[in-house]
Design a protein around this motif. Structure first.
Motif, short mmCIF file in Angstrom:
data_model
loop_
_atom_site.label_atom_id
_atom_site.label_comp_id
_atom_site.label_asym_id
_atom_site.label_seq_id
_atom_site.Cartn_x
_atom_site.Cartn_y
_atom_site.Cartn_z
N ALA A 162 33.17 47.94 30.96
CA ALA A 162 33.07 46.57 31.46
C ALA A 162 31.70 45.97 31.17
O ALA A 162 31.43 44.85 31.57
N LEU A 163 30.84 46.72 30.44
CA LEU A 163 29.48 46.22 30.20
C LEU A 163 29.46 44.83 29.58
O LEU A 163 28.71 43.97 29.99
N LEU A 213 31.63 42.38 29.60
CA LEU A 213 32.00 41.32 30.54
C LEU A 213 30.86 41.06 31.52
O LEU A 213 30.50 39.91 31.79
N LEU A 214 30.28 42.14 32.05
CA LEU A 214 29.23 41.96 33.05
C LEU A 214 27.99 41.30 32.43
O LEU A 214 27.36 40.45 33.05
N GLU A 240 27.98 39.28 29.85
CA GLU A 240 28.29 37.87 29.61
C GLU A 240 28.29 37.07 30.90
O GLU A 240 27.90 35.90 30.93
N ALA A 241 28.72 37.70 31.99
CA ALA A 241 28.73 37.00 33.28
C ALA A 241 27.31 36.73 33.75
O ALA A 241 26.98 35.62 34.17
N LEU A 270 27.46 41.66 41.31
CA LEU A 270 26.90 42.34 40.14
C LEU A 270 25.47 42.78 40.43
O LEU A 270 24.69 42.02 40.98
N ARG A 302 26.20 42.74 47.45
CA ARG A 302 26.88 43.98 47.22
C ARG A 302 27.18 44.69 48.55
O ARG A 302 28.25 45.29 48.73
N VAL A 337 31.68 31.39 36.29
CA VAL A 337 30.98 31.47 35.02
C VAL A 337 31.81 30.63 34.04
O VAL A 337 32.84 31.08 33.56
N LEU A 342 33.30 31.75 30.66
CA LEU A 342 34.24 32.85 30.62
C LEU A 342 35.64 32.33 30.96
O LEU A 342 35.80 31.24 31.49
N GLN A 402 35.61 44.00 39.26
CA GLN A 402 34.98 44.82 38.23
C GLN A 402 33.55 45.19 38.63
O GLN A 402 33.11 46.31 38.41
N ALA A 403 32.85 44.22 39.21
CA ALA A 403 31.48 44.50 39.64
C ALA A 403 31.48 45.60 40.69
O ALA A 403 30.62 46.48 40.69
N TRP A 436 30.34 49.29 35.84
CA TRP A 436 30.65 49.05 34.44
C TRP A 436 31.43 50.18 33.80
O TRP A 436 32.15 50.01 32.83
N PRO A 489 36.11 50.44 33.78
CA PRO A 489 36.67 49.12 33.48
C PRO A 489 38.13 49.02 33.90
O PRO A 489 38.86 50.00 33.85
#
Lengths: 345, 506
Positions: A191-192, A194-195, A197-198, A211, B332, B352, B355, B366-367, B371, B374
């Motif tokens: 997911a790097l 996507l993260l 880019e976010a 994040l 978080r 965002v 996106l 996802q966060a 990472w 996924p």
């Protein structure tokens, strides 16, 4: 088809290659000699490899809304440290000693990347300022390492990084290819991507979505340092020596140019590693073309700049819209007038 | 009765975007000295129509006539020079510049070839004075409230010799007093012969100010009506194309809190505060309970919510989740305790924009996973498709860029992002601001349903009716203090208003 992100960069690359072909009909010929591939196209890939590496690292940094001006200096430091260690070895051809030299150099580059990341992610210094520090100081460090001299080395294993061959292909091409493939797989399969880019697209929204952007930003600078380190080894291996003053000089600017041509915006967010590779190859092809055309050294930079300007203009939607509108005068045709493009101030 | 000459006449307007017909054969006209409301749900084409008028978008068919001659503007600056000034929904100003600079940006008064600063400030004061606004025009715009920023945007539009003034959702971030002030300004502009295009989701405001209205639905013209010839219910029926279901049943279920007294407390704040943001307060939220936060803009509603989520950290006090004291220093931390926070400012704090809908929806989940774990593309597609359908997000393609969505649909994307994390407390800060009645109803229904399923909800809204309709309890803030916490048995908006006004707790 012209709508595809990479259409214009690829078109420009092909156009340049065709110019070369017209001037020098043998330009596309690739021959196999002693199990090694030779030819102008191979040279472009081989000489472009360091820029590709630095560009890949820079792309991720830029995607987080950052920039890393220090990569040129890191290139110099990497080569300098490796060569210093090698020159002190009794037997420069020892593989073990070479590996130690490489590990030392890359370790230092990781640390330098971590330093940049620390300044940006923890202390909150603007990336351009934070990395400017190492850009300036880094050349000094490289000069200290080499004691202001050019260190030359004779290590066979080390020179292989720059000019060795594996499976008929130059090793440097393979290294760049492996880094590109691994990085692409890593960012897109995990997911790097996507993260990243976010975070680049909207840092505050990303924070509020949970994040840990600090870590991520730190990571991309460390990776950028590593890429620059590998590029530095390649460059010094290719010249069999470390030149603290000139190794990697201005490569950060070429890298930024490469990723911009490749469609990654300096405002952060969406990035394209493939685009950066195309951009880097375009820049390298341009350099080769300038030599092929026999343009005198003194005019080289100017010619390069003009071609780059042209590529950027062709890519700019605003510029294309203007050209199209002019061609279509008189203007009673608002029907298919292109959508106005937002230009960020 | 003969009608005067229309100042603006748009005929047969058609606009297509890839895959969507945004406007289909729409006619629209405006007369001088009239306020004309453009009505429709989110995605009905209101903003697109305005953008074709001001030249942001070209049109695929149709004609635009201004003052009797055909026009086609290359962009808002050209439209503005021709007399069509626009104030957009989202304030498009530069917070880092001063108020005066924002008003005159791009056309600064000059003297001897350089900017005439003193003259600029004077003229800015005069312009703002006409809007009954007195403030230091050399102060940075960013330090002003959103309401003031909105007024500055209007002052900027008025500075040119405008004949047509377009106001896209000008009141969505204003409180009642400021709305009245704005309507007053509009009335006086109308008397001066200005044609004003007014877009608002507040039906009562539209009836208070508009002389005429045009209704759009799904990019098509429904009709043009005089305000005196139509009732609010008829208007809403035409906007959504079906009979308005009244929210009565919702109200019944929402107020039934018999089983809530027994429900365990999910979150409890004791003396929580943050300097300059909100004074020490205590608050508890039970599972399945909807707590409403009422208060004026800037009363500390948002700040309070941010402390509960960890978006800001507190200076004092404790926060207890499920009976255990927890530090809540980062978003978080809030997420780890299954708290979700949908912020007030969708554009800068929520989404965002570049996106896609899918990517925005999965972002928080996802966060939380990190990472290295996924969500598979298949899973992402499933989640996105399910929530696009469940919340009726339009356009329906999850691969649309979020910035191309209308406000209401963006809000739904934000909701979807948090719903897939299956929170136990959902904090909604102004979730219905600037969105249409249909989407508003859907979101209210959703909140009622989620709370019925046991989710705790903290609901923040400037609309008291909405707070009352949904909440089991209402917490009232005034001047950054919690001044009252009331059970919502037979609470009325008037009672809350008087608490807000007087600061006395019942």
């Amino acid at each position: 088809m012209t709508g595809h992100r990479l259409f214009w960069p690829i078109a420009a690359l092909v156009a340049l290659l065709l110019v070369d072909l017209a001037v020098k009909p043998s330009f596309f010929s690739v021959e196999l000699r002693d199990g090694h591939l030779y030819g102008s196209l191979v040279d472009i890939l081989r000489l472009g490899a360091p820029l590709i590496l630095v560009g890949i690292g820079m792309t991720l940094v830029v995607a987080t809304r950052g920039i890393d001006l220090s990569v040129g200096s890191v290139v110099a430091i990497s080569g300098a440290l490796a060569c210093l260690h090698l020159s002190g070895l009794g037997d420069q051809n020892s593989v073990g000693g070479t590996l130690v030299a490489v590990a030392m150099a890359l370790g230092l580059c990781l640390a330098l990347g971590a330093w940049n990341g620390f300044l940006v992610a923890v202390l909150g210094i603007q990336p351009i300022i934070a990395t400017l520090i190492l850009m300036v100081a880094g050349r000094g460090i490289a000069q200290l390492i080499t004691d202001g001299q050019i260190i030359t080395i004779t290590s066979g294993p080390f020179r292989a990084i720059g000019s060795g061959y594996l499976l008929t292909l130059p090793l440097s091409i393979l290294i760049a290819l492996v880094v590109f493939v691994l990085t692409s797989v890593l960012v897109r399969r995990s997911a790097l991507g996507l993260l990243i880019e976010a975070v680049g697209g909207n840092p505050e929204a990303s924070r509020l979505s949970g994040l840990r952007s600090g870590r991520l930003i730190w990571l991309v600078y460390v990776f950028g340092g590593l890429c620059a380190g590998v590029a530095g080894l390649m460059i010094s291996a290719n010249t069999s020596g470390a030149d603290a003053n000139h190794a990697g000089l201005w490569i950060e600017l070429d890298a930024i140019l490469a990723l911009t041509i490749g469609g990654t915006q300096l405002t952060g967010g969406r990035f394209s590693l493939g685009g950066t590779v195309i951009g880097a190859l375009l820049i390298q092809t341009l350099t080769t073309t300038v030599y092929t055309l026999g343009i005198p050294d003194t005019a080289t930079l100017l010619v390069k700049a003009m071609v780059v300007l042209l590529v950027c203009l062709v890519q700019s939607p605003a510029f294309r819209a203007k050209v199209r509108r002019r061609r279509k005068s008189p203007p009673p045709a608002p029907a298919d007038r292109p959508v106005k493009v937002e230009v960020s101030a | 009765m003969t009608e005067p000459e229309a100042i603006l006449r748009m005929t047969g307007i058609r606009k297509e975007f890839p895959g969507v017909v945004a406007l289909d054969d729409v006619d629209f006209r405006m007369f001088p000295g009239e306020v004309h409301a453009l009505m429709g749900e989110n995605g009905a084409g209101k903003s697109t129509l305005i953008k074709t008028l001001t030249g942001v978008h070209g049109i695929d068919a149709g004609t635009i006539e201004l003052g009797g001659s055909a026009v086609s503007f290359a962009g808002p600056p050209e439209a503005q020079r021709a007399g069509v000034s626009t104030v957009y929904q989202e304030v498009n100003l530069c917070p880092n510049l001063s108020v005066a600079e924002n008003i005159f940006i791009g056309r600064e008064p000059r003297r001897f070839g350089r900017i005439h600063w003193a003259g600029m400030r004077r003229r800015a004061e005069v312009l703002l004075g006409a809007l009954d606004l007195r403030l230091d025009v050399s102060a940075g715009l960013g330090s002003q409230s959103i309401a003031v920023q909105q007024m500055v945007a209007i002052a900027r539009a008025l500075d040119v010799s405008a004949r047509v003034l377009v106001l896209d959702e000008p009141t969505s971030s204003l409180d009642a007093g400021e709305v009245e002030q704005l309507l007053k300004v509009l009335r006086s502009l109308r008397e001066d012969g200005m044609a004003i295009l007014f877009v608002s989701h507040f039906i009562d405001q539209v009836f208070a100010i508009a002389d005429r209205m045009t209704v759009l639905r799904n990019g098509k013209l429904v009709g043009e009506y005089r305000t005196s010839d139509i009732t609010p219910v008829e208007l809403v029926t035409r906007m959504i194309g079906k009979e308005l279901e009244v929210l009565d049943d919702l109200e019944e279920s929402a107020h039934d809190r018999s089983d809530l007294a027994a429900a365990p407390v999910f979150l409890q704040a004791d003396g929580l505060s943050r300097k300059g943001a909100v004074a020490p307060f205590s608050l508890e939220i039970r599972q399945g309970e909807v707590v409403g936060l009422a208060g004026l803009l800037g009363s500390g509603r948002t700040e309070l919510a941010r402390l509960l989520f960890g978006a800001d950290h507190s200076d004092s006090g404790t926060l207890t989740v499920d009976g255990a004291v927890v530090p809540m220093r980062t978003p978080r931390a809030g997420m780890d305790h299954r708290i979700a926070f949908s912020p007030e400012d969708r554009k800068t704090e929520g989404l965002v924009g570049e996106l896609t809908v899918r990517e925005n929806i999965v972002l928080a989940l996802q966060a939380a996973r990190g990472w290295s774990r996924p969500l598979s593309r298949k899973r992402q597609d499933e989640l996105a498709a399910r929530y696009v359908a469940a919340l009726d997000i339009r356009p329906t393609s999850p691969e649309t860029l979020v910035r191309n969505l209308s406000g209401g649909n963006q809000q739904k994307v934000l909701l979807a992002r948090w719903l897939i994390t299956e929170p136990r407390l959902l904090i909604l800060d102004e979730p219905t601001r600037g969105i249409d009645i249909g989407a508003k109803t859907e979101i209210q229904r959703l909140v009622a349903k989620l709370s019925g399923d046991g989710m705790a909800v903290l609901f923040i809204s400037a609309e008291l009716e909405e707070v009352l309709r949904l909440s089991h309890r209402v917490t009232v803030l005034r001047d950054r203090k919690v001044v009252a916490q009331l059970d919502n048995e037979s609470l009325t908006a008037d009672e809350i208003m008087s608490i807000i006004a007087e600061g006395s707790s019942a």
